[in-house]
Design a protein around this motif. Sequence first.
Motif, PDB file in Angstrom:
ATOM      1  N   GLN A   1       0.826  -1.203   0.000  1.00 45.45           N
ATOM      2  CA  GLN A   1       0.000   0.000   0.000  1.00 45.45           C
ATOM      3  C   GLN A   1       0.866   1.261   0.000  1.00 45.45           C
ATOM      4  OE1 GLN A   1      -3.445  -0.132  -0.133  1.00 45.45           O
ATOM      5  NE2 GLN A   1      -3.208  -2.353  -0.296  1.00 45.45           N
ATOM      6  N   THR A   2       0.304   2.328  -0.518  1.00 51.13           N
ATOM      7  CA  THR A   2       0.987   3.623  -0.471  1.00 51.13           C
ATOM      8  C   THR A   2       0.495   4.370   0.759  1.00 51.13           C
ATOM      9  OG1 THR A   2       1.092   3.704  -2.890  1.00 51.13           O
ATOM     10  CG2 THR A   2       1.463   5.764  -1.695  1.00 51.13           C
ATOM     11  N   LEU A   3       1.297   4.336   1.811  1.00 51.55           N
ATOM     12  CA  LEU A   3       0.925   4.937   3.084  1.00 51.55           C
ATOM     13  C   LEU A   3       1.956   5.981   3.508  1.00 51.55           C
ATOM     14  CD1 LEU A   3      -0.080   1.661   4.978  1.00 51.55           C
ATOM     15  CD2 LEU A   3      -1.660   3.415   4.157  1.00 51.55           C
ATOM     16  N   ASP A   4       1.532   6.857   4.392  1.00 46.08           N
ATOM     17  CA  ASP A   4       2.437   7.870   4.945  1.00 46.08           C
ATOM     18  C   ASP A   4       2.751   7.613   6.407  1.00 46.08           C
ATOM     19  OD1 ASP A   4       2.534   9.838   2.626  1.00 46.08           O
ATOM     20  OD2 ASP A   4       0.373   9.702   2.957  1.00 46.08           O
ATOM     21  N   ALA A   5       1.892   6.840   7.076  1.00 44.66           N
ATOM     22  CA  ALA A   5       2.094   6.591   8.504  1.00 44.66           C
ATOM     23  C   ALA A   5       1.256   5.415   8.972  1.00 44.66           C
ATOM     24  CB  ALA A   5       1.746   7.840   9.314  1.00 44.66           C
ATOM     25  N   PHE A   6       1.642   4.898  10.132  1.00 45.91           N
ATOM     26  CA  PHE A   6       0.878   3.872  10.822  1.00 45.91           C
ATOM     27  C   PHE A   6       0.488   4.416  12.188  1.00 45.91           C
ATOM     28  CE2 PHE A   6       2.816   1.201   7.673  1.00 45.91           C
ATOM     29  CZ  PHE A   6       2.028   0.060   7.578  1.00 45.91           C
ATOM     30  N   ALA A   7      -0.660   4.005  12.677  1.00 46.63           N
ATOM     31  CA  ALA A   7      -1.077   4.288  14.049  1.00 46.63           C
ATOM     32  C   ALA A   7      -1.286   2.933  14.712  1.00 46.63           C
ATOM     33  CB  ALA A   7      -2.361   5.104  14.082  1.00 46.63           C
ATOM     34  N   ILE A   8      -0.522   2.666  15.763  1.00 45.18           N
ATOM     35  CA  ILE A   8      -0.604   1.377  16.448  1.00 45.18           C
ATOM     36  C   ILE A   8      -1.127   1.592  17.861  1.00 45.18           C
ATOM     37  CG2 ILE A   8       0.702  -0.614  17.277  1.00 45.18           C
ATOM     38  CD1 ILE A   8       2.658  -0.167  14.978  1.00 45.18           C
ATOM     39  N   VAL A   9      -2.214   0.908  18.169  1.00 42.79           N
ATOM     40  CA  VAL A   9      -2.846   1.036  19.479  1.00 42.79           C
ATOM     41  C   VAL A   9      -2.562  -0.230  20.271  1.00 42.79           C
ATOM     42  CG1 VAL A   9      -4.979   1.460  20.739  1.00 42.79           C
ATOM     43  CG2 VAL A   9      -4.671   2.435  18.453  1.00 42.79           C
ATOM     44  N   SER A  10      -1.730  -0.106  21.292  1.00 43.55           N
ATOM     45  CA  SER A  10      -1.380  -1.246  22.132  1.00 43.55           C
ATOM     46  C   SER A  10      -0.547  -0.771  23.313  1.00 43.55           C
ATOM     47  CB  SER A  10      -0.586  -2.291  21.336  1.00 43.55           C
ATOM     48  OG  SER A  10      -0.238  -3.392  22.168  1.00 43.55           O
TER      49      SER A  10
ATOM     50  N   LEU B   1      -3.153   6.932  26.762  1.00 44.71           N
ATOM     51  CA  LEU B   1      -4.607   6.955  26.626  1.00 44.71           C
ATOM     52  C   LEU B   1      -5.297   7.588  27.829  1.00 44.71           C
ATOM     53  CD1 LEU B   1      -5.164   3.408  25.065  1.00 44.71           C
ATOM     54  CD2 LEU B   1      -5.202   5.630  23.910  1.00 44.71           C
ATOM     55  N   GLU B   2      -4.646   7.563  28.990  1.00 43.84           N
ATOM     56  CA  GLU B   2      -5.254   8.159  30.178  1.00 43.84           C
ATOM     57  C   GLU B   2      -5.438   9.666  30.039  1.00 43.84           C
ATOM     58  OE1 GLU B   2      -3.140   4.445  31.698  1.00 43.84           O
ATOM     59  OE2 GLU B   2      -2.830   5.986  30.176  1.00 43.84           O
ATOM     60  N   THR B   3      -4.592  10.302  29.227  1.00 45.19           N
ATOM     61  CA  THR B   3      -4.690  11.758  29.058  1.00 45.19           C
ATOM     62  C   THR B   3      -5.383  12.140  27.757  1.00 45.19           C
ATOM     63  OG1 THR B   3      -2.515  11.882  27.977  1.00 45.19           O
ATOM     64  CG2 THR B   3      -2.568  12.117  30.373  1.00 45.19           C
ATOM     65  N   LEU B   4      -5.591  11.190  26.882  1.00 46.50           N
ATOM     66  CA  LEU B   4      -6.176  11.487  25.575  1.00 46.50           C
ATOM     67  C   LEU B   4      -7.677  11.679  25.666  1.00 46.50           C
ATOM     68  CD1 LEU B   4      -5.485  11.732  22.554  1.00 46.50           C
ATOM     69  CD2 LEU B   4      -6.006   9.310  22.325  1.00 46.50           C
ATOM     70  N   GLY B   5      -8.141  12.809  25.116  1.00 45.90           N
ATOM     71  CA  GLY B   5      -9.567  13.057  25.055  1.00 45.90           C
ATOM     72  C   GLY B   5     -10.185  13.562  26.330  1.00 45.90           C
TER      73      GLY B   5
ATOM     74  N   GLY C   1      -1.202   4.034  23.888  1.00 47.09           N
ATOM     75  CA  GLY C   1      -1.232   2.973  24.875  1.00 47.09           C
ATOM     76  C   GLY C   1      -1.400   3.527  26.274  1.00 47.09           C
ATOM     77  N   GLU C   2      -1.624   2.643  27.218  1.00 48.50           N
ATOM     78  CA  GLU C   2      -1.793   3.057  28.609  1.00 48.50           C
ATOM     79  C   GLU C   2      -0.434   3.334  29.242  1.00 48.50           C
ATOM     80  OE1 GLU C   2      -5.674   0.807  30.201  1.00 48.50           O
ATOM     81  OE2 GLU C   2      -4.187  -0.553  29.368  1.00 48.50           O
ATOM     82  N   LYS C   3      -0.454   3.928  30.416  1.00 48.45           N
ATOM     83  CA  LYS C   3       0.801   4.337  31.059  1.00 48.45           C
ATOM     84  C   LYS C   3       1.667   3.159  31.486  1.00 48.45           C
ATOM     85  CE  LYS C   3      -0.398   8.995  32.357  1.00 48.45           C
ATOM     86  NZ  LYS C   3      -0.449  10.033  33.398  1.00 48.45           N
ATOM     87  N   LYS C   4       1.109   1.972  31.437  1.00 47.02           N
ATOM     88  CA  LYS C   4       1.892   0.778  31.735  1.00 47.02           C
ATOM     89  C   LYS C   4       2.758   0.351  30.544  1.00 47.02           C
ATOM     90  CE  LYS C   4      -1.788  -2.405  30.307  1.00 47.02           C
ATOM     91  NZ  LYS C   4      -2.704  -3.491  30.718  1.00 47.02           N
ATOM     92  N   THR C   5       2.587   1.017  29.397  1.00 44.24           N
ATOM     93  CA  THR C   5       3.342   0.660  28.196  1.00 44.24           C
ATOM     94  C   THR C   5       4.842   0.786  28.448  1.00 44.24           C
ATOM     95  OG1 THR C   5       1.543   1.562  26.851  1.00 44.24           O
ATOM     96  CG2 THR C   5       3.637   1.122  25.736  1.00 44.24           C
ATOM     97  N   PRO C   6       5.629  -0.234  28.154  1.00 46.03           N
ATOM     98  CA  PRO C   6       7.084  -0.166  28.363  1.00 46.03           C
ATOM     99  C   PRO C   6       7.723   0.954  27.539  1.00 46.03           C
ATOM    100  CG  PRO C   6       6.388  -2.432  28.063  1.00 46.03           C
ATOM    101  CD  PRO C   6       5.196  -1.582  27.725  1.00 46.03           C
ATOM    102  N   LEU C   7       8.756   1.577  28.099  1.00 47.51           N
ATOM    103  CA  LEU C   7       9.400   2.723  27.464  1.00 47.51           C
ATOM    104  C   LEU C   7       9.993   2.440  26.081  1.00 47.51           C
ATOM    105  CD1 LEU C   7      11.184   4.659  30.349  1.00 47.51           C
ATOM    106  CD2 LEU C   7       9.328   5.453  28.875  1.00 47.51           C
ATOM    107  N   PRO C   8      10.549   1.246  25.811  1.00 46.14           N
ATOM    108  CA  PRO C   8      11.092   1.011  24.465  1.00 46.14           C
ATOM    109  C   PRO C   8      10.076   1.262  23.353  1.00 46.14           C
ATOM    110  CG  PRO C   8      11.879  -0.676  25.940  1.00 46.14           C
ATOM    111  CD  PRO C   8      10.857   0.118  26.722  1.00 46.14           C
ATOM    112  N   PHE C   9       8.831   0.835  23.566  1.00 46.89           N
ATOM    113  CA  PHE C   9       7.780   1.069  22.560  1.00 46.89           C
ATOM    114  C   PHE C   9       7.422   2.547  22.497  1.00 46.89           C
ATOM    115  CE2 PHE C   9       3.034   0.565  21.501  1.00 46.89           C
ATOM    116  CZ  PHE C   9       3.278   0.661  20.135  1.00 46.89           C
TER     117      PHE C   9
END
Length: 255
Positions: free
Chosen positions: A91-100, A141-145, A123-131
């Motif tokens: 596909q011809t894409l410009d970006a990905f959005a990954i929710v996890s 996600l806790e601060t989004l919206g 992701g939630e605040k438990k998401t590891p820093l490398p990601f």
Amino acid sequence: MQPLESKIALLIDADNAPASKIEAIISEIAKYGVTNIRKAYGNWKNSSLKGWEDNLHEFAIRPVQQFEYTKGKNATDAALIIDAMDLLYTQTLDAFAIVSSDCDFTPLVMRILTSGLKVYGFGEKKTPLPFVCACSKFLYLETLGQDIDPETSKERGSTRKTNKELKQDTKLINLLRRAIESTNEEDGWSTLSSIGSHISNQASFDPRNYGYKKLSALFESIDLFELKRKNNVIYVKSKKKPRTSEKKQRCSENP
């Protein structure tokens, strides 16, 4: 002639993301382009994904069924990664959005970046820093919206950091200072827009992760920086550290 909208593929690890935030996620992605591909991965026979099922039709998200072939092994991650690589090549894409909130997608993010595409992580605040750090931009996600206005943030459960807490975040302070040093003029002042661009080019950063709606509000909350406004342009510079002699003088004046 209007510029073409960026095309973004939204891939959701439904096993590791709350369905309640999907509207806020899609609204955020709309700032960067159009999500012409929307997929959510998981074992849809599992009752824990019922919340996601209720949102699939409303937000035009295509469910991708993934059975648990081996207990204890997350087949959903593998399916999402395989699909992402297929999309990258076909596909011809410009970006990905990954929710996890799963760190297993870090190598995938790094691979996508090498192809010149941006990756927006959620992701939630438990998401590891490398990601978190691997993404072009990552939002908790806790601060989004949610409303993060100072007067209402406490009621909404916002984790707005104080001046003291921000100053103790050495990584953040060094990031802000280096951005100013790299973009300032001879008088030491940098425009806020140039600072923001410099930071986004080198790190996954968003002031909302610290409880502040805008970068200017974040700077204003830290007493290590000065701000001024001129012709609707905001300028920032680091405050000079007082010399040792000045410190002694202050101490003698205020014993």
